[in-house]
Design a protein around this motif. Structure first.
Motif, mmCIF file in Angstrom:
data_model
loop_
_atom_site.group_PDB
_atom_site.id
_atom_site.type_symbol
_atom_site.label_atom_id
_atom_site.label_comp_id
_atom_site.label_asym_id
_atom_site.label_seq_id
_atom_site.Cartn_x
_atom_site.Cartn_y
_atom_site.Cartn_z
ATOM 1 N N GLY A 69 0.748 -1.291 0.086
ATOM 2 C CA GLY A 69 0.103 0.012 0.018
ATOM 3 C C GLY A 69 0.825 1.253 0.003
ATOM 4 N N TYR A 73 -3.084 1.398 3.458
ATOM 5 C CA TYR A 73 -3.163 0.085 3.722
ATOM 6 C C TYR A 73 -4.414 -0.160 4.513
ATOM 7 C CZ TYR A 73 -2.502 -4.946 4.970
ATOM 8 O OH TYR A 73 -2.638 -6.313 5.296
ATOM 9 N N GLY A 98 0.077 -3.287 -4.084
ATOM 10 C CA GLY A 98 -0.858 -2.063 -4.420
ATOM 11 C C GLY A 98 -0.131 -0.750 -4.296
ATOM 12 N N ALA A 101 -2.770 1.503 -3.215
ATOM 13 C CA ALA A 101 -3.779 1.068 -1.914
ATOM 14 C C ALA A 101 -3.642 -0.497 -1.942
ATOM 15 C CB ALA A 101 -5.177 1.585 -1.824
ATOM 16 N N SER A 102 -3.562 -1.074 -0.799
ATOM 17 C CA SER A 102 -3.780 -2.448 -0.474
ATOM 18 C C SER A 102 -5.032 -2.604 0.333
ATOM 19 C CB SER A 102 -2.711 -3.144 0.023
ATOM 20 O OG SER A 102 -2.816 -4.453 0.269
ATOM 21 N N TRP A 106 -12.409 2.371 -1.345
ATOM 22 C CA TRP A 106 -11.953 3.713 -1.929
ATOM 23 C C TRP A 106 -13.133 4.230 -2.775
ATOM 24 C CZ3 TRP A 106 -7.114 5.979 -2.020
ATOM 25 C CH2 TRP A 106 -6.156 5.666 -1.078
ATOM 26 N N ALA A 124 -4.384 -0.440 -7.409
ATOM 27 C CA ALA A 124 -4.842 -1.184 -6.120
ATOM 28 C C ALA A 124 -4.448 -2.663 -6.161
ATOM 29 C CB ALA A 124 -6.214 -0.981 -6.080
ATOM 30 N N ASN A 125 -4.557 -3.384 -5.043
ATOM 31 C CA ASN A 125 -4.505 -4.699 -4.832
ATOM 32 C C ASN A 125 -5.691 -4.784 -3.687
ATOM 33 O OD1 ASN A 125 -3.527 -7.526 -5.097
ATOM 34 N ND2 ASN A 125 -3.596 -7.370 -2.872
ATOM 35 N N TRP A 129 -13.434 -0.589 -4.822
ATOM 36 C CA TRP A 129 -13.120 0.788 -5.452
ATOM 37 C C TRP A 129 -14.496 1.159 -6.130
ATOM 38 C CZ3 TRP A 129 -8.701 3.770 -6.079
ATOM 39 C CH2 TRP A 129 -7.682 3.094 -5.319
ATOM 40 N N PHE A 144 -5.786 -2.509 -11.417
ATOM 41 C CA PHE A 144 -6.484 -3.057 -10.128
ATOM 42 C C PHE A 144 -6.543 -4.468 -10.407
ATOM 43 C CE2 PHE A 144 -8.319 1.151 -11.836
ATOM 44 C CZ PHE A 144 -8.114 1.872 -10.575
ATOM 45 N N ALA A 147 -9.512 -6.392 -7.197
ATOM 46 C CA ALA A 147 -10.301 -5.378 -6.322
ATOM 47 C C ALA A 147 -11.737 -5.429 -6.796
ATOM 48 C CB ALA A 147 -9.734 -4.098 -6.707
#
Length: 195
Positions: A69, A73, A98, A101-102, A106, A124-125, A129, A144, A147
């Protein structure tokens, strides 16, 4: 900077903060930020934040770094009119990294993502989202990763007058990768660049 505390911050810059473990700027807090810059912060989990609630307006997150992240995170993020530029992770070959973000939730409106990097989802992971009127560029292939992905205009309780959630995502179908147990609802409002 902050440990389990709530902050409201305007017209400020958080730069070069670093911790060995969780949240380069914030760990478990509620943050409301407007017109701020978060630059070059780092941690093991969440270069800026780990497991916190954020409401972000007109802000920039750039060059933040973490093992998992690059910016956040876990946690819950509501973001408007903001930019995420060249954030990254160090977990080589890891599926949980990510670049931005992890994990986490969001909801992002009128914002841009550019040049974020990670082996496990450039942006992202995991997590959930929801995008509206966003540009995701320079983050091609598995942008992504695993996600849950939703078009804001397709959420329940929307009216027929709800505007479509238009987004531009470079990389086409390879931009969004998911395992069979992950929800992906592109919706009519997404524009995927098919280069």
């Amino acid at each position: 900077v902050a440990y389990r505390s709530d902050w409201t911050v305007t017209n400020s810059q958080f730069a070069g903060n670093s911790v060995e473990q969780d949240g380069g700027v914030c760990y478990q807090g509620d943050w409301t930020v407007t017109n701020n810059q978060f630059i070059g912060n780092s941690a093991r989990l969440g270069g800026v934040s780990e497991n916190s609630i954020w409401e972000v307006t007109n802000s920039v997150f750039s060059g933040n770094f973490a093992e998992y992240g690059g910016v956040g995170y876990a946690g819950d993020w509501t973001v408007t009119n903001s930019s995420f530029i060249e954030n990254s992770t160090s977990s080589v070959g890891c599926c949980n990294a990510g670049g931005v973000a992890s994990l986490g939730v969001w909801k992002v409106t009128n914002s841009s993502f550019f040049g974020n990097t990670s082996d496990g989802g450039r942006v992202a992971n995991g997590g959930t989202w929801k995008l509206s009127n966003c540009i995701v560029w320079g983050d091609t292939n598995f942008v992504f990763n695993n996600a849950n992905f939703t078009n804001l205009a397709d959420e329940p309780f929307q009216t027929p007058d709800t505007p479509r959630a238009f987004n531009i995502i470079e990389g086409g179908s390879s931009a969004i990768y998911s395992e069979p147990n992950v929800d992906v609802n592109i919706g009519e409002g997404y524009i995927l660049d098919i280069d």
